[in-house]
Design an enzyme around this catalytic site. Structure first.
Site, PDB file in Angstrom:
ATOM      1  N   GLY A  28       0.829  -1.199   0.000  1.00  0.00           N
ATOM      2  CA  GLY A  28       0.000   0.000   0.000  1.00  0.00           C
ATOM      3  C   GLY A  28       0.861   1.245   0.000  1.00  0.00           C
ATOM      4  N   GLY A  79       0.648   5.552   0.725  1.00  0.00           N
ATOM      5  CA  GLY A  79      -0.118   6.692   1.218  1.00  0.00           C
ATOM      6  C   GLY A  79       0.613   7.966   0.879  1.00  0.00           C
ATOM      7  N   ALA A  84       3.760   7.561   3.682  1.00  0.00           N
ATOM      8  CA  ALA A  84       4.531   6.331   3.823  1.00  0.00           C
ATOM      9  C   ALA A  84       4.132   5.308   2.775  1.00  0.00           C
ATOM     10  CB  ALA A  84       4.256   5.753   5.215  1.00  0.00           C
ATOM     11  N   VAL A 108       3.922   0.948   2.560  1.00  0.00           N
ATOM     12  CA  VAL A 108       3.773  -0.164   3.504  1.00  0.00           C
ATOM     13  C   VAL A 108       4.208  -1.457   2.813  1.00  0.00           C
ATOM     14  CG1 VAL A 108       2.099  -1.432   4.906  1.00  0.00           C
ATOM     15  CG2 VAL A 108       1.948   1.058   4.726  1.00  0.00           C
ATOM     16  N   ASP A 110      -9.155  11.828   9.797  1.00  0.00           N
ATOM     17  CA  ASP A 110      -8.509  11.186   8.637  1.00  0.00           C
ATOM     18  C   ASP A 110      -9.007   9.762   8.390  1.00  0.00           C
ATOM     19  OD1 ASP A 110      -6.718  11.496   6.480  1.00  0.00           O
ATOM     20  OD2 ASP A 110      -5.155  10.391   7.520  1.00  0.00           O
TER      21      ASP A 110
END
Ligand SMILES: Nc1ncnc2c1ncn2[C@@H]1O[C@H](COP(=O)(O)OP(=O)(O)O)[C@@H](O)[C@H]1O
Ligand SMILES: [Mg+2]
Length: 171
Positions: free
Chosen positions: A39, A41, A44, A46, A139
């Protein structure tokens, strides 16, 4: 005893995560055969390491590195709650979390996967719990909720120490 997730340390040294302005997703530089990105974002990327599939490594960009400590502290305050990943430790530019199998609600919309009402109730309960710990559940959007066996898991808790509302759906 050395924790199992330490096995990923050397591989993670090959990865660099670059942040951008305007809430653009991060870019990954470098490569390690046994690391898979699960993933991306805006702060960051992951990763999962082949030998330790129950963990993920959230690697922050230099720009977002301050959020590493913040997110660790928040996860420590949420650790009794089943709606969040478990925190196992920290590295120089990453935190170690439980791997949460499933698809984000965002991917559910893209792929036409129905979202059970239970997931929405789970997110509501997760939000209540966050408030009960004196934190602010900010968020929480479609990319930060994972559908897992018909239930919801909320990820990405770094903003819960901030006051106020999100400025809208940004990611
Ligand atoms: N514990 C986890 N298990 C599985 N996938 C995860 C986990 N944490 C994050 N991801 C994936 O990585 C993506 C980015 O992680 P996130 O924590 O939201 O980063 P950012 O803080 O940059 O938004 C998520 O949208 C999700 O797809
Ligand atoms: Mg996120």
């Amino acid at each position: 005893m050395i924790p199992e997730w330490k096995l990923a340390e050397e591989a993670l040294k090959n990865i660099k995560v670059i942040g951008h302005n305007n809430n653009q997703p991060v870019t990954i530089l470098g490569f390690a055969e046994d690391l898979t990105c699960v993933g991306i974002g805006t702060d960051a990327a992951v990763f999962r390491f082949d030998k330790t599939p129950n963990y993920v490594f959230k690697v922050y960009s230099g720009k977002a590195l301050k959020k590493k400590e913040v997110e660790k502290d928040v996860y420590e305050r949420l650790k009794q709650c089943c709606y969040f990943p478990q925190l196992y430790g920290t590295g120089p530019n990453y935190i170690i979390l439980s791997f949460e199998q499933g698809v984000t609600l965002y991917d559910c919309l893209l792929q036409g996967i129905p979202i059970p009402e239970q997931v929405i109730q789970d997110v509501e309960e997760a939000r209540e719990f966050v408030r009960s710990q004196g934190l602010n559940p900010r968020d929480i959007h479609l990319k930060n909720v994972i559908l897992q066996n018909g239930r919801g898991k909320v990820i990405d808790v770094s903003e819960y120490i901030k006051e106020g509302n999100d400025p809208g759906l940004r990611k």
